[in-house]
Enzyme design. Structure first.
Site, PDB file in Angstrom:
ATOM      1  N   SER A 159     -35.223  31.808 -20.460  1.00 55.42           N
ATOM      2  CA  SER A 159     -36.637  31.718 -20.081  1.00 55.42           C
ATOM      3  C   SER A 159     -36.970  32.905 -19.185  1.00 55.42           C
ATOM      4  O   SER A 159     -36.161  33.348 -18.380  1.00 55.42           O
ATOM      5  CB  SER A 159     -36.923  30.384 -19.394  1.00 55.42           C
ATOM      6  N   MET A 160     -38.210  33.421 -19.380  1.00 48.91           N
ATOM      7  CA  MET A 160     -38.590  34.666 -18.704  1.00 48.91           C
ATOM      8  C   MET A 160     -39.942  34.528 -18.014  1.00 48.91           C
ATOM      9  O   MET A 160     -40.767  35.452 -18.055  1.00 48.91           O
ATOM     10  CB  MET A 160     -38.610  35.801 -19.739  1.00 48.91           C
ATOM     11  N   GLY A 161     -40.201  33.369 -17.400  1.00 53.40           N
ATOM     12  CA  GLY A 161     -41.445  33.148 -16.656  1.00 53.40           C
ATOM     13  C   GLY A 161     -42.672  33.424 -17.518  1.00 53.40           C
ATOM     14  O   GLY A 161     -42.766  32.939 -18.649  1.00 53.40           O
ATOM     15  N   GLY A 207     -42.607  34.217 -21.254  1.00 54.46           N
ATOM     16  CA  GLY A 207     -42.178  33.229 -22.254  1.00 54.46           C
ATOM     17  C   GLY A 207     -40.666  33.087 -22.307  1.00 54.46           C
ATOM     18  O   GLY A 207     -40.005  32.992 -21.271  1.00 54.46           O
ATOM     19  N   GLY A 226     -39.189  25.808 -15.275  1.00 51.75           N
ATOM     20  CA  GLY A 226     -37.930  25.727 -16.005  1.00 51.75           C
ATOM     21  C   GLY A 226     -37.539  24.268 -16.249  1.00 51.75           C
ATOM     22  O   GLY A 226     -37.084  23.904 -17.339  1.00 51.75           O
ATOM     23  N   ASP A 227     -37.748  23.420 -15.246  1.00 51.84           N
ATOM     24  CA  ASP A 227     -37.425  21.988 -15.386  1.00 51.84           C
ATOM     25  C   ASP A 227     -38.348  21.344 -16.425  1.00 51.84           C
ATOM     26  O   ASP A 227     -37.909  20.501 -17.224  1.00 51.84           O
ATOM     27  CB  ASP A 227     -37.595  21.268 -14.039  1.00 51.84           C
TER      28      ASP A 227
HETATM   29  P1  ADP Z   1     -37.224  28.782 -14.139  1.00 53.85           P
HETATM   30  O1  ADP Z   1     -38.190  27.868 -13.419  1.00 53.85           O
HETATM   31  O2  ADP Z   1     -35.980  28.089 -14.586  1.00 53.85           O
HETATM   32  O3  ADP Z   1     -36.992  30.085 -13.433  1.00 53.85           O
HETATM   33  P2  ADP Z   1     -39.095  30.188 -15.872  1.00 53.85           P
HETATM   34  O4  ADP Z   1     -39.826  30.677 -14.668  1.00 53.85           O
HETATM   35  O5  ADP Z   1     -38.492  31.218 -16.768  1.00 53.85           O
HETATM   36  O6  ADP Z   1     -37.964  29.112 -15.522  1.00 53.85           O
HETATM   37  O7  ADP Z   1     -40.157  29.318 -16.695  1.00 53.85           O
HETATM   38  C1  ADP Z   1     -39.827  28.506 -17.796  1.00 53.85           C
HETATM   39  C2  ADP Z   1     -40.899  28.592 -18.863  1.00 53.85           C
HETATM   40  O8  ADP Z   1     -42.166  28.168 -18.337  1.00 53.85           O
HETATM   41  C3  ADP Z   1     -41.132  29.988 -19.435  1.00 53.85           C
HETATM   42  O9  ADP Z   1     -40.240  30.260 -20.497  1.00 53.85           O
HETATM   43  C4  ADP Z   1     -42.573  29.882 -19.896  1.00 53.85           C
HETATM   44  O10 ADP Z   1     -42.652  29.228 -21.152  1.00 53.85           O
HETATM   45  C5  ADP Z   1     -43.214  28.983 -18.835  1.00 53.85           C
HETATM   46  N1  ADP Z   1     -43.765  29.741 -17.692  1.00 53.85           N
HETATM   47  C6  ADP Z   1     -43.230  29.885 -16.489  1.00 53.85           C
HETATM   48  N2  ADP Z   1     -43.991  30.621 -15.662  1.00 53.85           N
HETATM   49  C7  ADP Z   1     -45.052  30.947 -16.354  1.00 53.85           C
HETATM   50  C8  ADP Z   1     -46.216  31.705 -16.068  1.00 53.85           C
HETATM   51  N3  ADP Z   1     -46.438  32.275 -14.872  1.00 53.85           N
HETATM   52  N4  ADP Z   1     -47.108  31.859 -17.059  1.00 53.85           N
HETATM   53  C9  ADP Z   1     -46.879  31.313 -18.240  1.00 53.85           C
HETATM   54  N5  ADP Z   1     -45.804  30.563 -18.590  1.00 53.85           N
HETATM   55  C10 ADP Z   1     -44.901  30.386 -17.653  1.00 53.85           C
END
Ligand code: ADP
Length: 311
Positions: free
Chosen positions: A223-225, A228, A254-255
């Site tokens: 996952s990349m925030g 996507g 992420g959760d």
């Molecule tokens: P974690 O909380 O484990 O660090 P991420 O930040 O990668 O996980 O977020 C998990 C998923 O949530 C992403 O793959 C994306 O689908 C969605 N997501 C997270 N942050 C955003 C954002 N700022 N805008 C759009 N989608 C997001």
């Protein structure tokens, strides 16, 4: 039933302040939540209408209080009691900043761990899917999650493992693999000793494909925030992009993504549906000020706009 595991839960206490005045009195109204990554997963699964049981370790007065917070959220729970006090984590939101004070949590004895393992063996036999989230508390060996994965495999129950560091390493090296791992970009770069950016997704995918440690894991998701995610499922590589709706609070995305995977995998959905569901959950959490909570009324709008392509 979907079983969620939180070995090191916490009472999350959030304080919203206009300004944090250091070395003086700050008067605050606390907001207390049953916290820990697995509890975020549980809350989102409840929103999705799943039958959920949350398990893990709970202790002392704080553990009892945590139970009442889960009751208030309508989360079924069956935790193993421990002697130590469940931890409290403080989150101070001030001037656009987030200052966190995180207790490390209690030390777990061998007897308590054995009692939990017995409970897990009983619960997993009744589950359609298991999610395991977060760090292990003190006193628990790094390969403990790997052992839980092996126990679930005896019942053919898929396990979604969202952890990092030594407990992820141990699970990757174990003979019986989890069904899904979901490191984020920071975690995967730490594991590979690299510094890939979302723009270098093809190179990162190639590096992962070549890494023996991920062989045999059915779903590998990075996952990349806001960028996507991408995922391997068997021989296929998918890229998922979420719509450009502004994020309000991405903590717990992420959760929420794990909850989406559990919901869709337990329902036996196809790959594209699984990925659209998971990314919709991550995005809808990022659009909600609460952690581990979806703006569920915007489900159709976001779900229809999430794009999944095969690379
Ligand atoms: P974690 O909380 O484990 O660090 P991420 O930040 O990668 O996980 O977020 C998990 C998923 O949530 C992403 O793959 C994306 O689908 C969605 N997501 C997270 N942050 C955003 C954002 N700022 N805008 C759009 N989608 C997001």
């Amino acid at each position: 039933m979907i079983l969620t595991v939180t070995m090191n839960p916490a009472i999350d206490t959030a304080y919203q302040l206009d300004k944090l005045i250091v070395d003086d009195v700050n008067r605050v109204a606390p907001k207390k939540t049953a916290g820990g990554k697995g509890l975020n997963v549980s809350r989102v699964l409840c929103q999705l209408g799943d039958d959920v049981v949350a398990t893990g370790l709970l202790g002392g007065h704080m553990g009892a209080y945590m139970g009442s917070l889960m009751d208030a959220d309508g989360i079924n729970h069956d935790f193993t009691p421990i002697a130590g006090e469940t931890r409290i984590c403080l989150n101070i939101l001030h001037e656009g900043n987030q200052t966190e004070l995180l207790e490390s949590g209690p030390e777990i004895s061998a007897e308590e761990l054995a009692a939990f393992s017995a409970k897990f063996a009983e619960l997993v036999a009744k589950a359609d899917c298991v999610t395991i989230s977060g760090s292990l508390p003190k006193g628990v060996p790094a390969d403990f999650y790997a052992g839980m994965v092996a126990e679930a495999a005896k019942h053919n129950v898929p396990v979604l493992l969202d952890t990092s560091g030594a407990s992820l390493d141990a699970a990757l090296e174990a003979e019986v693999k989890p069904t899904l791992v979901k490191p984020n970009l920071t975690e995967i770069n730490a594991l590979l000793g690299t510094s890939y950016t979302p723009e270098q997704v093809t190179d990162l995918a190639a590096a992962l494909k070549a890494d023996e440690r991920f062989a045999g894991i059915p779903w590998v998701v990075v996952s990349m925030g806001a960028a996507g995610s991408f995922a391997f499922h068997g021989d296929k590589i998918y890229r998922a992009v979420t719509p450009p709706i502004p994020a309000v609070n991405a903590t717990g995305s992420g959760d929420s993504t794990i909850a989406g995977f559990a919901h869709a995998i337990a329902a036996g959905a196809d790959d594209v549906t699984v990925l659209k569901t998971a990314n919709t959950c991550g995005k809808l959490n990022a659009m909600d000020p609460q952690t581990g909570h979806l703006v569920i009324e915007r489900w159709d709008e976001v779900y229809n706009a999430v794009e999944v392509t095969e690379l």
